[in-house]
Write an enzyme that holds these catalytic residues in place. Structure first.
Site, short mmCIF file in Angstrom:
data_model
loop_
_atom_site.label_atom_id
_atom_site.label_comp_id
_atom_site.label_asym_id
_atom_site.label_seq_id
_atom_site.Cartn_x
_atom_site.Cartn_y
_atom_site.Cartn_z
CB SER A 166 -0.88 -0.02 1.26
OG SER A 166 -1.68 1.11 1.30
CG HIS B 9 -1.87 4.88 2.70
ND1 HIS B 9 -1.98 4.98 4.06
CD2 HIS B 9 -2.61 3.80 2.34
CE1 HIS B 9 -2.77 4.01 4.50
NE2 HIS B 9 -3.16 3.26 3.48
CB CYS C 233 -10.22 0.67 27.31
SG CYS C 233 -10.45 1.17 25.64
N1 PLP Z 1 -2.28 -4.58 6.35
C1 PLP Z 1 -1.61 -3.91 7.29
C2 PLP Z 1 -0.60 -4.63 8.11
C3 PLP Z 1 -1.85 -2.56 7.50
O1 PLP Z 1 -1.18 -1.90 8.46
C4 PLP Z 1 -2.82 -1.91 6.70
C5 PLP Z 1 -3.17 -0.48 6.91
O2 PLP Z 1 -3.40 -0.04 8.01
C6 PLP Z 1 -3.49 -2.66 5.71
C7 PLP Z 1 -3.18 -3.99 5.56
C8 PLP Z 1 -4.52 -2.04 4.85
O3 PLP Z 1 -3.95 -1.20 3.86
P1 PLP Z 1 -4.82 -0.08 3.13
O4 PLP Z 1 -4.96 1.06 4.08
O5 PLP Z 1 -4.00 0.28 1.92
O6 PLP Z 1 -6.10 -0.70 2.77
#
Ligand code: PLP
Length: 391
Positions: A200, A202, A328
């Site tokens: 991903s 971002h 929590c």
């Molecule tokens: N897998 C892991 C380990 C992640 O940290 C994330 C994002 O938080 C994702 C998958 C999902 O990615 P996306 O935000 O591109 O859908």
């Protein structure tokens, strides 16, 4: 207020060069890559250049890279198609996977009757690989193993090569969610016999809405989105050309600076551990997150020795963004599965987890501001806790 961003495991700010490359593409290369005229073909060339760049990074063939909209889509596609098109009857995974993996597995269990086995991690968040081999040997059913390369809450990194080898020896397919490690570590898939992986953009200063799936050649995996023949018919839909260019630019910057970025973040991580330990008596760190080896350099998971479900909000009001890996047992938020695995019942009741995650842009000054704010909030609570204990 000068804001401080320490939630880079959730998402990272776009780098300026990425924005420039994307804007240029949006202005100059608006053609549909499926069009045969020059506008379309110019856009197509941009996509294929990034595909080749990724393939070079992972030491695979460009045909094994399929662009998707995000890590979630890549993981869904791999798990669901493995069941629907590759005849997978059993999935072995762990309770610590990201929701997009665990929910895809549950969906396959409910809708397709797939058998699911989970390997429970120990209180450090480690997966027992002997247990994995044992489970694989116990059944002849066609099996997919899905284990993430690095955990997004506590940072534990598995030995991906060893897991891949165990899977190969036992004739199982292996999928690894590599969203937290792609572009942060060198990954050579010519040496690591993983079948499927995800990315991903971002998470490494690229744009949201673009990622890719690595799908080993001749695996037989198919797409779950049907339509046109884009991405070798594995992912229909007109390509996100500017997103793909942004991903490529972000990857190029990460790879060109990997050593410097790694060293910087390892230093920042150690500095954070030292400073937090100095000002918060009784603080602990979850999983292997306080270690440098076998743990992401991008994050630490702190366990504060008091209960404060509002800590994320209180820090946010001071302009500091962190993530509250929530353990929590009261209030609106449910404990995360990862915290349930690594914390004792007492820790779940009496402590507060907090994830702090870094980028190459994070400075020691940012950490000092965070630590000072945390110390102020904690002081009153630690005194309050001590008074409660004495009453
Ligand atoms: N897998 C892991 C380990 C992640 O940290 C994330 C994002 O938080 C994702 C998958 C999902 O990615 P996306 O935000 O591109 O859908």
């Amino acid at each position: 207020m000068n804001k401080i961003y320490l939630d880079n495991a959730a998402t990272t700010p776009l780098s300026a060069e990425v924005i420039d490359a994307m804007v240029e593409t949006m202005k100059m290369n608006f053609g549909n890559p499926s069009s045969t005229h020059s506008f379309g073909q110019d856009a197509k060339i941009l996509i294929e250049n990034v595909r080749r760049q990724i393939a070079e990074y992972l030491h695979v063939s460009p045909a094994e890279i399929i662009f998707t909209s995000c890590g979630t889509e890549s993981n869904n596609m791999i798990i669901k198609s493995a069941v629907e098109h590759l005849g997978v009857e059993r999935i072995i995974s762990s309770p610590m996977e990201h929701k997009c993996v665990s929910e895809s597995i549950l969906d396959m269990k409910k809708r397709k009757g797939v058998e699911v086995a989970y390997i429970r991690p120990n209180d450090k968040g480690d997966i027992d690989l002997d247990k994995l081999a044992e489970l694989l040997k116990a059944s002849d059913k066609k099996t997919l193993v899905s284990l993430m390369h690095a955990n997004n809450e506590i940072g534990n990194i598995i030995d991906i090569k060893k897991v891949a080898q165990i899977c190969k020896e036992n004739n199982a397919l292996f999928h690894s969610d590599t969203v937290q490690t792609m572009a942060h570590m060198n990954l050579d898939f010519s040496e690591i016999p993983v079948d499927f992986a995800s990315c991903s953009a971002h998470k490494f200063h690229g744009p949201k809405g673009i990622g890719f799936a690595f799908i080993r050649k001749a695996s037989g995996l198919k797409g779950i989105i049907t339509g046109g023949p884009q991405e070798r018919s594995l992912r229909a839909g007109t390509e996100n050309v500017s997103g793909i260019v942004g991903l490529g630019k972000a990857l190029e910057i990460s790879l060109n600076n990997m050593d410097a970025y790694t060293e910087h973040m390892q230093n920042i991580k150690q500095y954070t551990i030292d400073r937090v330990s100095e000002v918060i008596p009784g603080v602990k760190f979850n999983g292997r997150s306080a270690e440098q080896a076998n743990s992401l350099y991008t994050l630490i998971s702190i366990l504060l020795p008091y209960k404060n479900p509002l800590i994320g909000l209180q820090l946010d009001m001071k302009g500091i963004a962190v993530s509250q890996g929530s353990a929590c047992s009261s209030g609106a938020s449910k404990p995360s599965m990862v915290m349930m695995m690594v914390l004792s019942e007492d820790e779940m009741d009496d402590c507060t987890p907090l994830r702090v995650s870094f980028s190459h842009m994070t400075t020691k000054e940012d950490i000092d501001i965070f630590v000072n704010a945390l110390q102020k909030i904690s002081k009153d609570l630690i005194i309050e806790n001590a008074n409660v204990e004495h009453r």
